[in-house]
Design an enzyme around this catalytic site. Structure first.
Site, mmCIF file in Angstrom:
data_model
loop_
_atom_site.group_PDB
_atom_site.id
_atom_site.type_symbol
_atom_site.label_atom_id
_atom_site.label_comp_id
_atom_site.label_asym_id
_atom_site.label_seq_id
_atom_site.Cartn_x
_atom_site.Cartn_y
_atom_site.Cartn_z
ATOM 1 N N HIS A 1 0.791 -1.117 0.137
ATOM 2 C CA HIS A 1 0.068 -0.010 0.048
ATOM 3 C C HIS A 1 0.960 1.217 -0.051
ATOM 4 O O HIS A 1 1.789 1.407 0.693
ATOM 5 C CB HIS A 1 -1.014 -0.009 1.254
ATOM 6 C CG HIS A 1 -1.925 1.354 1.228
ATOM 7 N ND1 HIS A 1 -2.991 1.401 0.534
ATOM 8 C CD2 HIS A 1 -1.637 2.443 1.884
ATOM 9 C CE1 HIS A 1 -3.530 2.398 0.835
ATOM 10 N NE2 HIS A 1 -2.654 3.147 1.410
ATOM 11 N N ARG B 1 -14.281 12.764 8.248
ATOM 12 C CA ARG B 1 -13.349 13.576 8.492
ATOM 13 C C ARG B 1 -12.858 14.676 7.514
ATOM 14 O O ARG B 1 -12.369 15.728 7.434
ATOM 15 C CB ARG B 1 -12.001 12.776 8.348
ATOM 16 C CG ARG B 1 -11.959 11.807 9.569
ATOM 17 C CD ARG B 1 -11.120 10.324 9.607
ATOM 18 N NE ARG B 1 -9.699 10.862 9.337
ATOM 19 C CZ ARG B 1 -9.041 9.961 8.429
ATOM 20 N NH1 ARG B 1 -9.207 9.019 8.084
ATOM 21 N NH2 ARG B 1 -7.733 10.608 8.124
ATOM 22 N N SER C 1 -7.233 4.122 9.447
ATOM 23 C CA SER C 1 -8.018 4.139 8.059
ATOM 24 C C SER C 1 -7.421 3.216 7.015
ATOM 25 O O SER C 1 -8.010 2.160 6.609
ATOM 26 C CB SER C 1 -8.416 5.354 7.553
ATOM 27 O OG SER C 1 -8.760 5.496 6.290
ATOM 28 N N LYS D 1 -8.463 -1.300 6.157
ATOM 29 C CA LYS D 1 -8.856 -2.069 4.817
ATOM 30 C C LYS D 1 -7.896 -2.959 4.702
ATOM 31 O O LYS D 1 -7.973 -3.976 3.983
ATOM 32 C CB LYS D 1 -8.731 -0.564 4.099
ATOM 33 C CG LYS D 1 -9.819 0.400 4.083
ATOM 34 C CD LYS D 1 -9.843 1.551 3.148
ATOM 35 C CE LYS D 1 -8.870 2.446 3.622
ATOM 36 N NZ LYS D 1 -8.708 3.581 2.934
HETATM 37 N N1 URA Z 1 -5.732 6.957 2.979
HETATM 38 C C1 URA Z 1 -6.719 6.389 3.429
HETATM 39 O O1 URA Z 1 -6.967 5.476 3.216
HETATM 40 N N2 URA Z 1 -6.904 6.827 4.715
HETATM 41 C C2 URA Z 1 -6.660 8.041 5.231
HETATM 42 O O2 URA Z 1 -6.936 8.301 6.128
HETATM 43 C C3 URA Z 1 -5.757 8.857 4.455
HETATM 44 C C4 URA Z 1 -5.113 8.260 3.466
#
Ligand code: URA
Length: 437
Positions: free
Chosen positions: A82, A168, A183, A187
Site C-alpha cells: 500500500h 473527516r 483508516s 482496509k
Molecule cells: N488514505 C486512507 O486510506 N485513509 C486516510 O485517512 C488517508 C489516506
C-alpha cells in the site's frame, strides 16, 4: 455508556477503553450515534491523539464493521502493498506482475482516487476492456491461475472507514496520524493479506510533508500490523517531486509498461525494486532485500515480468496489445510545451502543484461525481538535478480541450524552481521500519 462521556474523556486527554472505541464505531454504523457527536470526537482525537493500543483498537473496530476477505484458498504467503499516495505513483502497476512473476501470489484490492491523479483502478481502466469489478470467487480463481489480480474493493470491506473518512473530509480531521493509520490498516487487514508492505511517502506531494511525521505514521502502522498478526514493513520514500516522468492515467500505464520492458525511469525502478524485494522477503522467497532485488532484475531482463503483466491484464479483459504496440491506450488531442524562463539546474519540482494541474486537466477527480479523462496528464521533461536552458521544455501537457490550458501551463511552470547550482542528488529511499533509518 454515553457518547457524550466518551467525547468528554478524549477532550480531557484521557485514554479510551476498547469497549468505548467499539461502542462509538458500532453506534455510528448502526445509526444510534449521529454525525455531530462523531465529528466532535474526531476533533478531540485530532488534538489529543490516540496511543498505540487505542489506535489498534480503532483499526480493529473499523475492520470488524464489515467482512474480511478469506484468501486461504490461495496457496502461499499473500503479501499486499500500500502507498500512502503520491504524484505519478504507478508502482502498483509494475509491482503486481513483477512480484507475481517471482512466484509470490498477489491478491490486491486497490482504490479509485479522489484529487490529484486517479487511483490504481482508474489507471488500469484506461486499458481498453480492463474490468476491475470481480466477484470474490473470480478474484481468488484468477490469483490461483495467473498469480495476480487487482480488484476494486467492495463496500463490504471496512464500511466504517468510508463513513468516517467522509466525515473527516468535511470536518478538517483528515491529517491526524492515528486516524490515517487506522483508516489505511483497517482496509489492509480486512483485505486478508498475511503480510503488508507500506510505502510511506514524504514530501511536497505527500500527506506527510516532513520526515518526522512520516516516521511516526510508519511506526504507528507497523505497530497496528504486528498487533493484528500481520508481518508489516514500512518503507519511507521521497515524494518531493513526482515519481517518474508521467502523471495521468494512460500516461502512467505506458510508463509502467516501459519499466517492465527495462526502459523505465531510474527513480521508479529503484522504488519498485525496494518495495518488490521487501514483498518477496515477507513472502519468504528470499533471504534479504538485496537477493530480492537481484531476482526481480532478472525477471525484468528476461521479459517474464512483462509477460506476467500481459497475462494478468488479459485475465481481467484488458487488451494485451497494450504492451506490444503503440496506439492502444487513449491519447489526448493536444500536447503543449511549458518552456523554462531561465537557464540553470532544476532545484525543486512541487509535486502537489503538478498533481493539482493534472487534476485540472481531468486526470483526477475534483469531486466524487467527476469523470476521469484517461488520456489527460503531464509528462515531465526535466527532473530535479537536470540542467536546463531558457526556452527548453520543462514539461508537456496532454489535454483534450483549451479551456484550462493557460491556467495549467502557468501552474506547471510555477511548480519548477531553477537555481544556478546543481543540487545534491535526491535520496529516494529514506529508510524502512523495522530496520535502519
Ligand atoms: N488514505 C486512507 O486510506 N485513509 C486516510 O485517512 C488517508 C489516506
Amino acid at each position: 455508556m454515553r457518547m457524550y462521556d466518551i467525547i468528554q474523556k478524549k477532550k480531557d486527554g484521557r485514554e479510551l477503553t476498547t469497549a468505548e472505541i467499539q461502542y462509538f464505531v458500532n453506534g455510528y454504523m448502526g445509526g444510534g450515534i449521529q454525525d455531530y457527536q462523531v465529528s466532535a470526537l474526531l476533533m478531540a482525537i485530532y488534538f489529543r491523539g490516540l496511543n498505540e493500543r487505542e489506535t489498534a483498537d480503532l483499526t480493529m473496530a473499523i475492520c470488524d464493521s464489515g467482512e474480511q476477505a478469506d484468501l486461504s484458498a490461495i496457496p502461499g504467503v499473500k503479501v499486499d502493498k500500500h502507498s500512502t499516495g503520491g504524484v505519478g505513483d504507478k508502482t502498483t502497476l509494475v509491482l503486481v506482475p513483477l512480484v507475481a512473476a517471482a512466484g509470490a501470489p498477489v491478491a490486491k484490492m486497490s482504490g479509485r482516487g479522489l484529487g490529484h491523479t486517479g487511483g490504481t483502478i482508474d489507471k488500469l481502466e484506461s486499458i481498453p476492456g480492463f474490468k476491475a469489478v470481480l466477484s470474490p470467487a473470480r478474484f481468488i480463481a484468477q490469483v490461483r491461475r495467473v498469480g495476480a489480480a487487482v480488484a476494486a474493493p467492495t463496500g463490504l470491506l471496512a464500511p466504517a472507514d468510508k463513513k468516517l473518512y467522509a466525515l473527516r473530509d468535511v470536518t478538517a480531521t483528515v491529517d491526524s496520524i492515528p486516524l490515517i493509520a487506522s483508516s489505511i490498516m483497517s482496509k489492509k487487514i480486512a483485505s486478508g493479506a498475511d503480510a503488508i508492505v507500506l510505502d510511506v511517502k514524504v514530501g511536497s506531494g505527500a500527506f506527510m510533508r516532513d520526515k518526522q511525521s512520516a516516521l511516526k505514521l510508519a511506526l504507528t502502522m507497523v505497530d497496528i500490523g504486528s498487533r493484528a498478526g500481520r508481518r508489516t514493513v514500512a518503507v519511507i520514500t521521497d515524494m518531493n517531486q513526482p515519481l517518474g516522468y508521467a502523471v495521468g492515467n494512460a500516461l502512467e500505464v505506458q510508463e509502467a509498461i516501459d519499466t517492465l520492458k527495462g526502459q523505465g525511469p531510474p527513480d521508479l525502478l529503484e522504488i519498485c525494486l525496494e518495495l518488490g524485494a521487501t514483498m518477496l522477503l515477507l513472502a519468504g522467497m528470499v533471504d534479504n532485500v538485496q537477493g530480492g532485488k537481484r531476482k526481480l532484475l532478472d525477471l525484468l531482463k528476461s521479459g517474464r515480468a512483462l509477460n506476467k503483466f500481459i497475462e494478468f491484464i488479459s485475465a481481467q479483459g484488458g487488451d494485451p496489445q497494450v504492451a506490444r504496440r503503440d496506439g492502444v491506450l487513449p491519447a489526448a488531442k493536444l500536447t503543449v510545451a511549458v518552456p523554462a524562463s531561465a537557464s540553470g539546474y532544476i532545484k525543486a519540482i512541487n509535486a502537489a502543484i503538478i498533481g493539482h494541474s493534472a487534476m485540472l486537466l481531468g486526470a483526477g477527480r475534483e469531486n466524487k461525481e467527476s469523470q476521469i479523462d484517461p488520456s489527460a496528464g503531464i509528462i515531465l521533461q526535466k527532473k530535479v538535478g537536470d540542467a536546463v536552458k531558457s526556452g527548453e521544455t520543462l514539461a508537456l501537457i496532454h489535454a483534450n480541450g483549451t479551456e484550462r490550458l493557460d491556467q495549467v501551463k502557468e501552474h506547471v511552470w510555477s511548480a519548477y524552481q531553477i537555481g544556478d547550482n546543481k543540487p545534491e542528488p535526491v535520496r529516494l529511499i529514506l529508510g524502512s521500519i523495522p530496520g535502519e533509518l
